[in-house]
Design a protein around this motif. Structure first.
Motif, PDB file in Angstrom:
ATOM      1  N   GLY A 146      -5.489  -2.673  10.086  1.00 32.30           N
ATOM      2  CA  GLY A 146      -6.060  -2.062   8.896  1.00 32.30           C
ATOM      3  C   GLY A 146      -5.261  -0.916   8.323  1.00 32.30           C
ATOM      4  O   GLY A 146      -5.494  -0.502   7.182  1.00 32.30           O
ATOM      5  N   ASP A 147      -4.285  -0.399   9.092  1.00 33.03           N
ATOM      6  CA  ASP A 147      -3.601   0.828   8.680  1.00 33.03           C
ATOM      7  C   ASP A 147      -2.904   0.695   7.332  1.00 33.03           C
ATOM      8  O   ASP A 147      -3.023   1.562   6.455  1.00 33.03           O
ATOM      9  CB  ASP A 147      -2.585   1.239   9.750  1.00 33.03           C
ATOM     10  CG  ASP A 147      -3.256   1.646  11.054  1.00 33.03           C
ATOM     11  OD1 ASP A 147      -4.500   1.840  11.026  1.00 33.03           O
ATOM     12  OD2 ASP A 147      -2.565   1.753  12.075  1.00 33.03           O
ATOM     13  N   ARG A 148      -2.172  -0.385   7.139  1.00 36.76           N
ATOM     14  CA  ARG A 148      -1.393  -0.492   5.904  1.00 36.76           C
ATOM     15  C   ARG A 148      -2.302  -0.595   4.680  1.00 36.76           C
ATOM     16  O   ARG A 148      -1.926  -0.197   3.583  1.00 36.76           O
ATOM     17  CB  ARG A 148      -0.433  -1.686   5.972  1.00 36.76           C
ATOM     18  CG  ARG A 148      -1.078  -3.017   6.277  1.00 36.76           C
ATOM     19  CD  ARG A 148      -0.033  -4.116   6.342  1.00 36.76           C
ATOM     20  NE  ARG A 148      -0.595  -5.386   6.791  1.00 36.76           N
ATOM     21  CZ  ARG A 148       0.099  -6.528   6.831  1.00 36.76           C
ATOM     22  NH1 ARG A 148       1.366  -6.522   6.443  1.00 36.76           N
ATOM     23  NH2 ARG A 148      -0.470  -7.632   7.244  1.00 36.76           N
ATOM     24  N   TYR A 149      -3.499  -1.158   4.863  1.00 32.54           N
ATOM     25  CA  TYR A 149      -4.426  -1.255   3.731  1.00 32.54           C
ATOM     26  C   TYR A 149      -5.089   0.093   3.463  1.00 32.54           C
ATOM     27  O   TYR A 149      -5.389   0.440   2.325  1.00 32.54           O
ATOM     28  CB  TYR A 149      -5.477  -2.327   4.005  1.00 32.54           C
ATOM     29  CG  TYR A 149      -4.856  -3.703   4.155  1.00 32.54           C
ATOM     30  CD1 TYR A 149      -4.335  -4.371   3.052  1.00 32.54           C
ATOM     31  CD2 TYR A 149      -4.750  -4.295   5.402  1.00 32.54           C
ATOM     32  CE1 TYR A 149      -3.735  -5.614   3.182  1.00 32.54           C
ATOM     33  CE2 TYR A 149      -4.160  -5.541   5.549  1.00 32.54           C
ATOM     34  CZ  TYR A 149      -3.651  -6.195   4.439  1.00 32.54           C
ATOM     35  OH  TYR A 149      -3.059  -7.419   4.585  1.00 32.54           O
ATOM     36  N   ARG A 150      -5.299   0.862   4.529  1.00 37.29           N
ATOM     37  CA  ARG A 150      -5.840   2.205   4.325  1.00 37.29           C
ATOM     38  C   ARG A 150      -4.816   3.102   3.644  1.00 37.29           C
ATOM     39  O   ARG A 150      -5.155   4.099   3.013  1.00 37.29           O
ATOM     40  CB  ARG A 150      -6.244   2.816   5.668  1.00 37.29           C
ATOM     41  CG  ARG A 150      -7.407   2.078   6.348  1.00 37.29           C
ATOM     42  CD  ARG A 150      -7.892   2.810   7.600  1.00 37.29           C
ATOM     43  NE  ARG A 150      -8.920   2.047   8.273  1.00 37.29           N
ATOM     44  CZ  ARG A 150      -8.693   1.161   9.238  1.00 37.29           C
ATOM     45  NH1 ARG A 150      -7.441   0.956   9.643  1.00 37.29           N
ATOM     46  NH2 ARG A 150      -9.674   0.506   9.804  1.00 37.29           N
ATOM     47  N   GLU A 151      -3.548   2.737   3.788  1.00 38.49           N
ATOM     48  CA  GLU A 151      -2.483   3.529   3.170  1.00 38.49           C
ATOM     49  C   GLU A 151      -2.204   3.108   1.737  1.00 38.49           C
ATOM     50  O   GLU A 151      -1.263   3.599   1.120  1.00 38.49           O
ATOM     51  CB  GLU A 151      -1.211   3.409   4.011  1.00 38.49           C
ATOM     52  CG  GLU A 151      -1.354   4.026   5.404  1.00 38.49           C
ATOM     53  CD  GLU A 151      -0.166   3.710   6.293  1.00 38.49           C
ATOM     54  OE1 GLU A 151       0.736   2.959   5.820  1.00 38.49           O
ATOM     55  OE2 GLU A 151      -0.129   4.186   7.446  1.00 38.49           O
ATOM     56  N   GLY A 152      -2.978   2.162   1.233  1.00 37.56           N
ATOM     57  CA  GLY A 152      -2.852   1.835  -0.180  1.00 37.56           C
ATOM     58  C   GLY A 152      -2.425   0.434  -0.515  1.00 37.56           C
ATOM     59  O   GLY A 152      -2.423   0.057  -1.692  1.00 37.56           O
ATOM     60  N   GLN A 153      -2.033  -0.376   0.481  1.00 38.36           N
ATOM     61  CA  GLN A 153      -1.649  -1.747   0.158  1.00 38.36           C
ATOM     62  C   GLN A 153      -2.869  -2.506  -0.338  1.00 38.36           C
ATOM     63  O   GLN A 153      -3.953  -2.401   0.243  1.00 38.36           O
ATOM     64  CB  GLN A 153      -1.059  -2.441   1.394  1.00 38.36           C
ATOM     65  CG  GLN A 153      -0.599  -3.863   1.121  1.00 38.36           C
ATOM     66  CD  GLN A 153       0.180  -4.441   2.303  1.00 38.36           C
ATOM     67  OE1 GLN A 153       0.839  -3.702   3.025  1.00 38.36           O
ATOM     68  NE2 GLN A 153       0.105  -5.748   2.479  1.00 38.36           N
ATOM     69  N   PRO A 154      -2.725  -3.258  -1.428  1.00 38.45           N
ATOM     70  CA  PRO A 154      -3.877  -3.989  -1.983  1.00 38.45           C
ATOM     71  C   PRO A 154      -4.484  -4.941  -0.956  1.00 38.45           C
ATOM     72  O   PRO A 154      -3.769  -5.589  -0.185  1.00 38.45           O
ATOM     73  CB  PRO A 154      -3.289  -4.744  -3.176  1.00 38.45           C
ATOM     74  CG  PRO A 154      -2.036  -3.994  -3.517  1.00 38.45           C
ATOM     75  CD  PRO A 154      -1.511  -3.452  -2.227  1.00 38.45           C
TER      76      PRO A 154
END
Length: 807
Positions: A237-245
């Motif tokens: 989930g980290d990359r999506y929490r960092e803004g990846q759609p």
């Protein structure tokens, strides 16, 4: 004179050959040696003189009793004017020494005993008229069989098939290298690929054995640096929490990424690429999101377009929990997982479970730990087992000779004289004298050992088997591999051949994990489970079919067999039972409620269920269909041959095959009614059509049906076809459905038990049950009657039988 394979290796070695450059030449030489041996064996075992095989008065009895009977009742259909089944009884010899003649008489005996000959519509002889002819044929078959057993035995030399070759080297060397895939598929005969008469030999096969031997030796020596296992954690989930759609088929929670079932395909994790091939351990922290029921998912390893299933698992509702699994991984492989919907896509099964009740549910994955490649022991067990205390860097010829002396008795499954080792020792001596290393010399010697005729062939002498041969036959029957230390020790002490010792060893071996090979190999061949993936049901007509269903089908049948074997259940369960071995996927397919989870377990069947027994299991119904249609002929032949032990001859060449009409314009019943009008077809169809039509109640996926499905039109995947009519007549008794047919089958318990016993004998001895062995098989089966023909009891009876304990 042909030379020992190892001596040929020595000749090649002295001429400059090395195991790394001259494999093809070696293959040709070894093949010449082994093919010559094989041909010599065949010639030696071919009967030349059978003097005294018949009783003194048999010719007179034949002329006075048998010939007039054949003239009166058989010649009209099998004479000069007509030769139905390509048989002329007016020219049939009374000399049973010819195999084809013996086969004709055996089939004639079967038909006379079953009162199938002459065919319906012709005057049939009375039981009193048949009795002396039946008695004469039985006597001739028995005498022929007794003489054959005394002079040549039941079985010619048997080559290890590719599964046995792999298992043998795995157990001998302690390796897990894939070897069977390097060898061509073995031919089948009588339904099995370990029958001696089908196990031919060729230079090409010898070359493949060389390749497999070298692969096994490489794996055993394990000349590579010790793998350094590493552990990495992958969060999602980290990359999506960092803004990846966030794409539509994902959802994000505070602690996990959710893979939702709103788009077909796989949720692949490309951040991981296996640094090297090997065994890896995966630990997943998961839970079922927005679901009160467990949610299944699949886990794969591999690469795009080449995924390998590692297994199916349940994510449980509530708190996150750990799932741990291990899988073999190739270099640069990634892993992935995918939510699974029981019963296929939701719009096809509206009242399913899990995702079907909540399309927004999904698998919440917090993280995945990957550890590997795993190497708990170093050096590997195989290297220690091979070299012992010998240091390859300082090894001598004496050390190599000691290694061969330790391995050869196990490899040959018997004691080995020093003189038998000389050719292999000479090979290694030549290599050392040419300046090659100890390890290179040992490789050449081991290659010769693992490609020698004493390793590749199971050589048995006519008559009762000695204890070593008996240990070998028993171990290859139940483990598909060489005898272990206990079997070998009992053989060395001469204690294995007692009935009590054999019983104890069978019990011990069935309790060993290696007995899974027996289930997989025997059931896989007897019931054609190996063909389960040969066809794929049309996805337009049968969209509910999926990979988990197919995997579950095979597991059901294997576990059902193991349940019978473990608890000595009657082999009548082959035809019908009040239980099934199911998981949730199969239960949904069968319409059986209240079965949850992925584990196969014993389930009591509802009283009105058409299931029960092997006969109506989905695996059987799938392997007897072609993916698009079902055929009563195909299924009927399969049932009679596989489950009831009857021989169904191939159709006459002039009779065209029947292809079911998938459009539904003409039913298969209507097609077969015309087909049966041919007198040459009627007799066989009287046997094969009843089970074939009864099983029309099941489609190509094994699902129960009352109407046929046909390909759809105007955008529909499929549409209703004509109704299914499973009613027919069996042995002059009408039945309405498969449940009633099962009851009719069960009226002849002896035929069912004999059918299973014969399959066990073929697998155990590598030879077909001979026509003259009928009395012996009947006695074997009769010994289990008091226990209602329990499968385990039947297996013990096979091992005790003279057929098993003699060549």
């Amino acid at each position: 004179m042909r030379r020992h394979p190892a001596e040929l290796l020595a000749c090649l070695s002295r001429s400059g050959w090395s195991p790394f450059t001259g494999e093809r030449a070696l293959a040709r030489c070894l093949a010449g040696s082994c093919v010559g041996l094989f041909c010599l064996v065949v010639l030696c075992l071919t009967p030349v003189s059978w003097a005294g095989a018949a009783e003194a008065d048999s010719p007179g009895f034949y002329q006075q009793q048998v010939q007039p009977f054949l003239q009166q009742h058989c010649v009209a259909c099998h004479g000069a004017q007509k030769q139905q089944g390509e048989l002329r009884v007016d020219q049939l010899s009374a000399d049973f020494r010819d195999a084809e003649t013996e086969s004709h008489w055996s089939e004639m005996l079967r038909r006379l005993e079953a009162d199938e000959m002459p065919p319906p519509g012709r005057m049939r002889p009375s039981a009193q008229q048949r009795e002396p002819v039946v008695r004469w044929i039985s006597s001739q078959l028995q005498q022929t069989n007794d003489l054959r057993r005394r002079t040549e035995g039941r079985t010619v030399y048997r080559r290890l098939n590719r599964i046995e070759y792999e298992n043998t080297l795995h157990d001998l060397l302690g390796i897990e290298a894939p070897l069977a895939m390097l060898l061509p598929e073995d031919d089948q005969m009588h339904g099995f690929d370990n029958v001696a008469d089908a196990l031919g030999f060729s230079p090409v096969l010898m070359e493949k054995y060389l390749e497999a031997a070298r692969t096994a030796i490489d794996a055993a020596i394990a000349e590579r640096p010790r793998p350094v296992p590493t552990t990495r954690r992958f969060t999602f989930g980290d990359r999506y929490r960092e803004g990846q759609p966030l794409v539509s088929y994902y959802a994000l929670t505070d602690d996990a990424l959710v893979f939702r079932n709103v788009k077909p395909g796989l949720g692949a994790q490309y951040a991981f690429h296996a640094p090297s091939a090997g065994r890896y351990r995966f630990t997943l922290s998961v839970y079922a999101w927005q679901s009160k029921a467990p949610l299944p998912f699949s886990f794969y390893t591999g690469q795009k377009d080449n995924w390998r299933i590692a297994g199916y698992y349940n994510a449980m509702p509530g708190k996150a929990h750990l799932i741990q699994l291990e899988a073999d991984v190739e270099h640069q492989d990634i892993f992935n997982f995918s939510p699974y919907t029981f019963g296929g896509a939701r719009h096809h099964i509206p009242n399913g479970v899990g995702y079907d009740n909540n399309p927004e549910a999904g698998i919440a994955v917090q993280w995945v730990d990957v550890e590997g490649p795993l190497a708990e022991v170093w050096p590997p067990v195989s290297r220690t087992r091979l070299f012992g205390s010998v240091d390859p860097a300082t090894g001598t010829l004496a050390d190599a000779e000691a290694i061969l002396g330790r391995l050869a008795p196990k490899a040959f499954r018997r004691p080995v004289a020093d003189a038998e080792l000389e050719p292999f020792v000479n090979l290694m001596r030549d290599q050392l004298e040419q300046g090659n290393t100890f390890e290179q010399a040992l490789r050449v010697g081991l290659t010769g050992l693992f490609c020698s005729s004493d390793f590749l062939f199971r050589k048995e002498k006519p008559g009762p088997l000695d204890d070593y041969a008996l240990a070998t036959r028993l171990s290859y029957f139940l483990w598909s591999s060489l005898p272990d230390d206990e079997l070998y020790a009992l053989a060395a002490q001469g204690k294995l051949s007692s009935t009590q010792a054999l019983h104890q060893q069978v019990e011990r071996m069935l309790a060993d994990p290696k007995a899974e090979r027996f289930t997989e190999n025997f059931v896989g061949q007897w019931l054609d489970l190996r063909q389960i993936a040969a066809t794929t049901p049309d996805s337009q007509v049968y969209p509910e079919f999926d990979e988990l269903l197919q995997i579950s089908m095979v597991k059901e049948t294997e576990r059902f067999f193991e349940e019978m074997l473990q608890h000595d259940l009657t082999v009548m369960n082959v035809i019908d039972s009040d239980f099934a071995m199911l998981n949730e996927r199969l239960a949904l397919h069968y319409g059986i409620p209240d079965v949850h989870g992925l584990e196969i377990r014993k389930v009591r069947l509802p009283a009105d269920s058409p299931r029960g027994g092997i006969l109506t299991q989905a695996s059987i119904l799938k392997v007897t269909a072609n993916g698009s249609t079902t055929s009563p002929v195909t299924r009927g032949v399969w049932v009679m041959q596989k489950l009831l032990g009857q021989t169904i001859p191939p159709p006459p060449k002039e009779v065209p095959a029947i292809v079911p009409d998938t459009r539904g314009a003409v039913t298969i019943r209507e097609q077969l009614e015309k087909h049966r009008a041919d007198a040459s077809c009627a007799a066989c169809h009287a046997r094969i059509d009843p089970p074939g039509f009864a099983l029309e109640s099941f489609d190509v996926t094994g699902a129960f049906r009352e109407i046929y499905r046909i390909p759809g039109k105007n955008g529909y995947r499929h549409q209703p076809g004509p109704p299914v009519d499973p009613a027919y007549v069996y042995n002059d008794q009408p039945f309405q459905n498969v449940t009633e047919l099962k009851r009719l089958f069960l009226q002849d318990e002896l035929a069912i038990a004999r059918g299973v016993a014969e399959k066990l004998l073929v697998s155990a001895t590598g030879s077909a049950v001979q026509p003259g062995e009928r009395a012996a098989v009947d006695a074997l089966v009769e010994s289990t009657r008091s226990g209602h023909y329990g499968l385990r009891s039947l297996l013990h009876a096979v091992v005790r039988s003279p057929s098993f304990r003699s060549k």
